[in-house]
Design a protein around this motif. Structure first.
Motif, PDB file in Angstrom:
ATOM      1  N   ASP A  29       0.822  -1.205   0.000  1.00 36.90           N
ATOM      2  CA  ASP A  29       0.000   0.000   0.000  1.00 36.90           C
ATOM      3  C   ASP A  29       0.862   1.263   0.000  1.00 36.90           C
ATOM      4  OD1 ASP A  29      -2.722   1.292   0.337  1.00 36.90           O
ATOM      5  OD2 ASP A  29      -1.744   2.045   2.149  1.00 36.90           O
ATOM      6  N   ALA A  30       2.044   1.164   0.606  1.00 33.64           N
ATOM      7  CA  ALA A  30       2.964   2.306   0.659  1.00 33.64           C
ATOM      8  C   ALA A  30       3.774   2.455  -0.626  1.00 33.64           C
ATOM      9  CB  ALA A  30       3.905   2.162   1.853  1.00 33.64           C
ATOM     10  N   GLY A  31       3.566   1.566  -1.578  1.00 34.40           N
ATOM     11  CA  GLY A  31       4.210   1.695  -2.874  1.00 34.40           C
ATOM     12  C   GLY A  31       5.467   0.879  -3.073  1.00 34.40           C
ATOM     13  N   HIS A  32       5.797   0.038  -2.100  1.00 33.52           N
ATOM     14  CA  HIS A  32       6.990  -0.790  -2.227  1.00 33.52           C
ATOM     15  C   HIS A  32       6.696  -2.051  -3.050  1.00 33.52           C
ATOM     16  CE1 HIS A  32       8.976   1.731   0.707  1.00 33.52           C
ATOM     17  NE2 HIS A  32       7.993   1.534   1.569  1.00 33.52           N
ATOM     18  N   SER A  33       7.727  -2.600  -3.645  1.00 29.00           N
ATOM     19  CA  SER A  33       7.634  -3.887  -4.321  1.00 29.00           C
ATOM     20  C   SER A  33       8.021  -4.966  -3.322  1.00 29.00           C
ATOM     21  CB  SER A  33       8.574  -3.918  -5.531  1.00 29.00           C
ATOM     22  OG  SER A  33       8.569  -5.194  -6.135  1.00 29.00           O
TER      23      SER A  33
END
Length: 222
Positions: A29-33
């Motif tokens: 959700d925080a944009g990490h892979s």
């Protein structure tokens, strides 16, 4: 960031399972892979043998480090190990989620280390600690215990938790060059009520949302 979570608990509905699900959802959700290695779901084999390799350095005597060096030179790791090596090499942050069993890692996770932390590929040739191949990367231990927090204080009956973790943080993670972040510790979740477990998961989520801003800790030597 590219983040690898290595999960080591046999029961998906365990609190460790909830910690991993929270991490996956929060970090994505925080944009990490985020990549997950669920070792029990993978039926990971923790036992080192010639099955680690497709190459052979010495057919008459098995010396794992010699075989690892040749496998590094000739792309000779077995497919299961090669897959984990690639996940490890791609990660900016690695999180291990596990229950602390007998003052150490579950056997399946220790066996992952034994097979994946291969000489030549992940260390060796002068590349250890401050010159390790994973300098600039971070690693974090997230774990549960059976006993309460006071048992793991310096004067507790189990002894200092930092001393218990040192062989892992120093002898495995820092050895490869990782910067070690402060561990995420949940003491005795089986003895918590639902509200306390919910709060522990919320604390984990809150920390993960700011994980990029964290710096490594000092890990004492032996």
């Amino acid at each position: 960031m590219n983040i690898l979570i290595v999960h080591a608990h046999p029961e998906p509905r365990s609190f460790n399972g909830a910690m991993t699900r929270t991490a996956l959802e929060t970090l994505r959700d925080a944009g990490h892979s985020v990549t997950l290695s669920d070792l029990y779901a993978l039926q990971w084999n923790p036992v080192s043998s010639r099955a680690n390799f497709t190459t052979v350095a010495n057919p008459d005597y098995l010396k794992p480090q010699a075989e690892e060096m040749l496998a590094t030179e000739q792309d000779g790791f077995a497919p299961d190990i090669e897959a984990e090596l690639r996940k490890l090499e791609a990660a900016d942050l690695m999180i291990w989620q596990f229950p602390l069993w007998w003052f150490g890692l579950p056997a399946i996770l220790k066996g992952w280390v034994d097979r994946v932390f291969a000489m030549g590929r992940t260390y060796g040739g002068g590349h250890i600690y401050d010159t390790g191949r994973f300098r600039g990367r971070q690693a974090l231990l997230s774990f549960t215990t059976g006993g309460p927090a006071p048992a793991y204080q310096k004067d507790g009956f189990n002894g200092d938790i930092d001393a218990i973790l040192r062989p892992i943080q120093r002898g495995m993670l820092q050895f490869l060059g990782f910067d070690v972040l402060a561990s995420q510790q949940v003491f005795g979740p089986a003895h918590m009520d639902d509200a306390q477990r919910t709060q522990a998961l919320a604390d984990w989520e809150r920390r993960l949302r700011a994980i990029e801003s964290e710096a490594g800790i000092e890990v004492g030597r032996y």
